[in-house]
Design a protein around this motif. Structure first.
Motif, PDB file in Angstrom:
ATOM      1  N   SER A  91       2.080   9.470  -5.691  1.00  0.00           N
ATOM      2  CA  SER A  91       2.490  10.802  -5.237  1.00  0.00           C
ATOM      3  C   SER A  91       3.678  11.322  -6.031  1.00  0.00           C
ATOM      4  CB  SER A  91       2.820  10.762  -3.743  1.00  0.00           C
ATOM      5  OG  SER A  91       1.682  10.404  -3.002  1.00  0.00           O
ATOM      6  N   GLN A  92       4.594  10.425  -6.410  1.00  0.00           N
ATOM      7  CA  GLN A  92       5.717  10.830  -7.264  1.00  0.00           C
ATOM      8  C   GLN A  92       5.207  11.301  -8.617  1.00  0.00           C
ATOM      9  OE1 GLN A  92       7.877   7.139  -7.148  1.00  0.00           O
ATOM     10  NE2 GLN A  92       9.255   7.843  -5.524  1.00  0.00           N
ATOM     11  N   LEU A  93       4.289  10.551  -9.196  1.00  0.00           N
ATOM     12  CA  LEU A  93       3.748  10.921 -10.506  1.00  0.00           C
ATOM     13  C   LEU A  93       3.018  12.259 -10.450  1.00  0.00           C
ATOM     14  CD1 LEU A  93       2.403   7.414 -11.541  1.00  0.00           C
ATOM     15  CD2 LEU A  93       4.319   8.636 -12.602  1.00  0.00           C
ATOM     16  N   ASN A  94       2.340  12.512  -9.329  1.00  0.00           N
ATOM     17  CA  ASN A  94       1.585  13.753  -9.164  1.00  0.00           C
ATOM     18  C   ASN A  94       2.426  14.894  -8.601  1.00  0.00           C
ATOM     19  OD1 ASN A  94      -0.934  12.826 -10.114  1.00  0.00           O
ATOM     20  ND2 ASN A  94      -1.294  11.776  -8.170  1.00  0.00           N
ATOM     21  N   GLN A 138      16.295   1.016   1.773  1.00  0.00           N
ATOM     22  CA  GLN A 138      16.398   2.314   1.108  1.00  0.00           C
ATOM     23  C   GLN A 138      16.482   2.172  -0.411  1.00  0.00           C
ATOM     24  OE1 GLN A 138      16.093   5.280   2.831  1.00  0.00           O
ATOM     25  NE2 GLN A 138      15.881   6.130   0.779  1.00  0.00           N
ATOM     26  N   GLN A 139      17.129   1.126  -0.880  1.00  0.00           N
ATOM     27  CA  GLN A 139      17.247   0.916  -2.323  1.00  0.00           C
ATOM     28  C   GLN A 139      15.870   0.762  -2.970  1.00  0.00           C
ATOM     29  OE1 GLN A 139      19.110  -2.745  -3.642  1.00  0.00           O
ATOM     30  NE2 GLN A 139      20.026  -1.673  -5.401  1.00  0.00           N
ATOM     31  N   ARG A 140      14.961   0.053  -2.301  1.00  0.00           N
ATOM     32  CA  ARG A 140      13.599  -0.108  -2.843  1.00  0.00           C
ATOM     33  C   ARG A 140      12.859   1.228  -2.894  1.00  0.00           C
ATOM     34  NH1 ARG A 140      10.324  -4.579  -2.870  1.00  0.00           N
ATOM     35  NH2 ARG A 140       8.926  -3.814  -1.245  1.00  0.00           N
ATOM     36  N   ILE A 141      13.100   2.071  -1.914  1.00  0.00           N
ATOM     37  CA  ILE A 141      12.480   3.395  -1.904  1.00  0.00           C
ATOM     38  C   ILE A 141      13.085   4.255  -3.009  1.00  0.00           C
ATOM     39  CG2 ILE A 141      12.144   5.497  -0.545  1.00  0.00           C
ATOM     40  CD1 ILE A 141      12.242   3.653   1.988  1.00  0.00           C
ATOM     41  N   ASP A 142      14.402   4.255  -3.093  1.00  0.00           N
ATOM     42  CA  ASP A 142      15.099   5.102  -4.066  1.00  0.00           C
ATOM     43  C   ASP A 142      14.783   4.734  -5.511  1.00  0.00           C
ATOM     44  OD1 ASP A 142      16.316   6.397  -1.932  1.00  0.00           O
ATOM     45  OD2 ASP A 142      18.220   5.320  -2.147  1.00  0.00           O
ATOM     46  N   MET A 196       5.852  12.118   3.392  1.00  0.00           N
ATOM     47  CA  MET A 196       5.160  11.287   4.379  1.00  0.00           C
ATOM     48  C   MET A 196       5.339   9.805   4.096  1.00  0.00           C
ATOM     49  SD  MET A 196       1.099  10.754   5.278  1.00  0.00           S
ATOM     50  CE  MET A 196       0.715  12.352   4.706  1.00  0.00           C
ATOM     51  N   HIS A 197       5.153   9.395   2.855  1.00  0.00           N
ATOM     52  CA  HIS A 197       5.175   7.971   2.536  1.00  0.00           C
ATOM     53  C   HIS A 197       6.589   7.394   2.472  1.00  0.00           C
ATOM     54  CE1 HIS A 197       0.924   7.898   2.449  1.00  0.00           C
ATOM     55  NE2 HIS A 197       0.911   8.924   1.613  1.00  0.00           N
ATOM     56  N   VAL A 198       7.578   8.205   2.134  1.00  0.00           N
ATOM     57  CA  VAL A 198       8.971   7.756   2.262  1.00  0.00           C
ATOM     58  C   VAL A 198       9.253   7.471   3.731  1.00  0.00           C
ATOM     59  CG1 VAL A 198      11.382   8.535   2.159  1.00  0.00           C
ATOM     60  CG2 VAL A 198       9.902   8.783   0.165  1.00  0.00           C
ATOM     61  N   GLY A 199       8.825   8.358   4.597  1.00  0.00           N
ATOM     62  CA  GLY A 199       9.004   8.155   6.030  1.00  0.00           C
ATOM     63  C   GLY A 199       8.299   6.901   6.519  1.00  0.00           C
ATOM     64  N   GLY A 217       0.815  -1.213   0.000  1.00  0.00           N
ATOM     65  CA  GLY A 217       0.000   0.000   0.000  1.00  0.00           C
ATOM     66  C   GLY A 217       0.844   1.256   0.000  1.00  0.00           C
ATOM     67  N   GLU A 218       1.908   1.265   0.795  1.00  0.00           N
ATOM     68  CA  GLU A 218       2.781   2.439   0.853  1.00  0.00           C
ATOM     69  C   GLU A 218       3.561   2.631  -0.449  1.00  0.00           C
ATOM     70  OE1 GLU A 218       3.140   4.985   3.068  1.00  0.00           O
ATOM     71  OE2 GLU A 218       1.413   4.128   4.097  1.00  0.00           O
ATOM     72  N   LEU A 219       3.995   1.544  -1.081  1.00  0.00           N
ATOM     73  CA  LEU A 219       4.666   1.676  -2.376  1.00  0.00           C
ATOM     74  C   LEU A 219       3.727   2.281  -3.408  1.00  0.00           C
ATOM     75  CD1 LEU A 219       6.606  -1.739  -2.528  1.00  0.00           C
ATOM     76  CD2 LEU A 219       7.625   0.551  -2.266  1.00  0.00           C
TER      77      LEU A 219
END
Length: 149
Positions: free
Chosen positions: A43-46, A66-70, A54-57, A35-37
């Motif tokens: 949110s990145q697209l928008n 961190q690699q999956r987030i980045d 918020m969602h990175v946190g 859900g967070e991904l």
């Protein structure tokens, strides 16, 4: 950029309804990291700085690497870093968020349907719709990252 207004404070009933909508959507999705991904990718697209922050946190707090987030913006090229289920959800997220062709392609929908039962798929679509609502308001009012709504 200047914060334009405290929209959520002036629209408390809308805020509370939006929050209930989001919670209801996420409740049936099951996997909170998925859900967070999804909400981070939308949110990145928008380009919603408030929601990205918020969602990175949230993902960091959940212990996501961190690699999956980045690499989320390049999830299609990131290979096995994302599961097939996550990749199907991310493809659907992009199709529903960016409706430039005016529709969600059948192959994208069918890919997601192969990984989610009908109830889960309904919740996934609801999560995507809910985050797009949050993003659109926050972008319109230039909600600063890290501040209270």
């Amino acid at each position: 950029m200047t914060h334009r207004m405290k929209f959520w404070g002036r629209q408390r009933a809308f805020y509370e309804a939006q929050l209930r909508l989001t919670l209801a959507a996420k409740k049936g999705l099951g996997d909170p990291v998925l859900g967070e991904l999804v909400v981070l990718r939308a949110s990145q697209l928008n380009r919603c700085a408030f929601c990205i922050d918020m969602h990175v946190g949230n993902l960091r707090e959940a212990g996501v690497a961190q690699q999956r987030i980045d690499l989320l913006p390049a999830w299609e090229e990131a290979g096995a870093l994302y599961s097939e289920r996550e990749r199907a959800a991310l493809a659907l997220t992009e199709a529903v968020t960016v409706l430039t062709d005016g529709f969600v392609p059948d192959e994208v929908y069918e890919r997601a349907a192969a990984h989610f039962d009908e109830s889960e798929l309904a919740h996934l679509i609801a999560v995507i719709v809910a985050i797009n609502n949050w993003n659109r308001v926050n972008v319109a009012v230039r909600q600063p990252p890290g501040q209270e709504l």
